[in-house]
Design an enzyme around this catalytic site. Structure first.
Site, mmCIF file in Angstrom:
data_model
loop_
_atom_site.group_PDB
_atom_site.id
_atom_site.type_symbol
_atom_site.label_atom_id
_atom_site.label_comp_id
_atom_site.label_asym_id
_atom_site.label_seq_id
_atom_site.Cartn_x
_atom_site.Cartn_y
_atom_site.Cartn_z
ATOM 1 N N GLU A 283 -6.999 72.098 39.739
ATOM 2 C CA GLU A 283 -6.636 73.780 39.557
ATOM 3 C C GLU A 283 -5.418 73.760 40.120
ATOM 4 O O GLU A 283 -5.171 73.628 41.262
ATOM 5 C CB GLU A 283 -7.692 74.589 40.620
ATOM 6 C CG GLU A 283 -9.265 74.489 39.906
ATOM 7 C CD GLU A 283 -9.297 75.253 38.767
ATOM 8 O OE1 GLU A 283 -8.411 76.041 38.395
ATOM 9 O OE2 GLU A 283 -10.357 74.985 37.942
ATOM 10 N N CYS B 192 -1.444 81.403 43.293
ATOM 11 C CA CYS B 192 -1.146 80.604 42.122
ATOM 12 C C CYS B 192 -1.220 81.611 40.755
ATOM 13 O O CYS B 192 -0.680 81.179 39.781
ATOM 14 C CB CYS B 192 -2.392 79.585 41.934
ATOM 15 S SG CYS B 192 -4.004 80.109 41.813
#
Length: 457
Positions: A211, A245
């Site tokens: 991720e 993110c």
């Protein structure tokens, strides 16, 4: 740092089969939930110390999300564990076919510092639900939260089941991965470190979920609702002081609404964070001096429309909007991961698309438009891990949706049942009765081609 014997004990514990039953998995999820709620105030205090998050922001982006994920797992665990019955093709009739979901074994979960609780514990929920033993490696850069998470885990789980591993990631992770074969590695963090994790895992053929991040573009079309777009972009770009993110990394706005949007965002920043964001209840701080210095370097990349003030002692960088930014400036080539938003104008979709294509496969893509045709065009034109239409970032809070990247922004996904699937192996099972055993399936085969062509097609 744990020695390899600790990891071997985990392997033995898993091999005993104790983690596999529905009752055991449900009990562990319930234990985790109780422990988190028992330390709720400790988490508020820790996340304020590490990142200056308010209790409200902490609940929405950290603890509340984890509790919601736990509730979903507890509610649906039995159905997730059930075998999936599948149809059987003509060749194999009268066999029966199904898919059994079995745990992987001993897995490693590596968390980041920006959402240090949520991004470590949410994958853990999936790993527990799937019946695994788990090594947790938190980020050392959020020490207050790290200390509370250690209590949460070690108060309820034995180390041979869930092992909480503190320390310098650059030392601890290679020591484990180079000397022990995990059954899966789940990593959240930068692309640079992700490559290193991927290489180490590849040496032992260990599957990984990465991720990562990247430059998530946000497009505002000429027909967008500007007031709503401004509020939703500002909220998500400057949440956690931009250290997210899936925050909009840069903004591509149609030239016809540029000034209107800039004015609306300036007003919104003031409404949300006041004239002194460093004193605002709603605005966070940069995690450490290293990140402060890196982000501060982007402030000279263009014309400041608003913001730009900094205070190194307080690790404060004001919400900043930049225009007139060269496309080859570092702020447009690096993942910003901070409260700096470059704004670039376009007049034709092809112009904006060419800019996005410089950083393909972003973790997220956001499009603001009121036209269904434009929405369709943009969603088809930009491959991305996930998308929002007339919103930013909030897709990750819906555990019914898979969350993950593609290409340089990551591999694999999780949340809800997708987390369970990530930490499970889907084993194909075909059961064939013995009462029917036709000779057609056995040699000699000469003269059977026509029949084979009829059966296998």
């Amino acid at each position: 740092m744990a020695d390899i014997s600790s990891l071997e004990k985990m392997r033995q514990h898993f091999n005993s089969g104790v983690t596999k039953s529905y009752a055991f998995r449900k009990e562990q999820l319930s234990k985790l939930k109780r422990s988190i709620l028992n330390h709720e105030q400790d988490l508020y205090d820790a996340l304020y110390a590490d990142l200056k998050k308010s209790p409200e922001e902490t609940w929405v982006t950290e603890t509340g999300l984890v509790i919601a994920e736990l509730n979903a797992a507890l509610k649906h665990l039995r159905s997730w564990m059930e075998p999936d019955n599948k149809s059987t093709n003509l060749l194999n009739l009268p066999s029966g076919s199904k898919v059994i979901k079995e745990p992987l074994g001993v897995v490693l979960i590596i968390g980041p510092w920006n959402y240090p609780f949520q991004l470590l514990i949410n994958p853990l929920i999936g790993a527990i639900a799937a019946g695994n033993c788990v090594v947790l490696k938190p980020s050392e850069f959020a020490p207050a939260t790290d200390a509370v998470m250690k209590k949460i885990i070690e108060e309820v789980f034995p180390k041979e089941y869930i092992l909480y591993m503190q320390g310098d990631g650059a030392t601890v992770i290679p020591a484990m991965m180079n000397n022990f074969s995990f059954d899966h590695v789940f990593y959240t963090g930068s692309t640079t470190v992700g490559r290193i994790i991927y290489k180490m895992a590849a040496e032992r053929l260990v599957p990984v979920t990465l991720e990562l991040g990247g430059k998530s573009p946000c497009v505002v079309e000429s027909d967008a609702n500007i007031k709503v777009a401004a509020r939703r972009i500002v909220m998500t770009k400057f949440s956690n002081a931009g250290q997210m993110c899936v925050a909009p990394d840069y903004l591509l706005v149609h030239a016809s609404v540029k000034e209107q949007l800039l004015n609306a965002m300036k007003e919104t920043i003031q409404q949300f964070f006041t004239d002194k964001p460093e004193e605002s209840y709603n605005y966070g701080k940069i995690i450490n001096e290293k990140q402060f210095n890196r982000i501060s370097g982007y402030l000279s990349s263009g014309t400041k429309v608003t913001g730009g003030r900094t205070d190194k002692e307080k690790l404060f960088i004001e919400p900043t909007i930049l225009t007139d930014v060269p496309l080859d400036a570092p702020v447009m080539t690096d993942e910003i991961f901070g409260p700096v938003l470059p704004v670039i104008t376009f007049t034709e979709m092809e112009e904006a698309k060419a800019i996005i294509d410089k950083h393909p496969n972003p973790l997220a893509f956001y499009i603001y438009t009121s036209a269904k045709q434009k929405e369709k065009q943009w969603l088809e034109a930009v491959p991305a891990g996930g998308c929002c239409v007339n919103n930013s970032s909030w897709h990750l809070t819906n555990h019914n949706l898979p969350f993950g990247g593609r290409g340089f922004s990551g591999t694999g996904c999780y949340h809800g049942e997708y987390s369970f699937d990530t930490f499970s192996h889907k084993k194909a099972v075909m059961k064939t009765p013995t009462w029917f055993d036709p000779n057609i399936k056995y040699p000699p085969f000469k003269g059977k081609l026509k029949l084979f062509k009829w059966v296998i097609r």
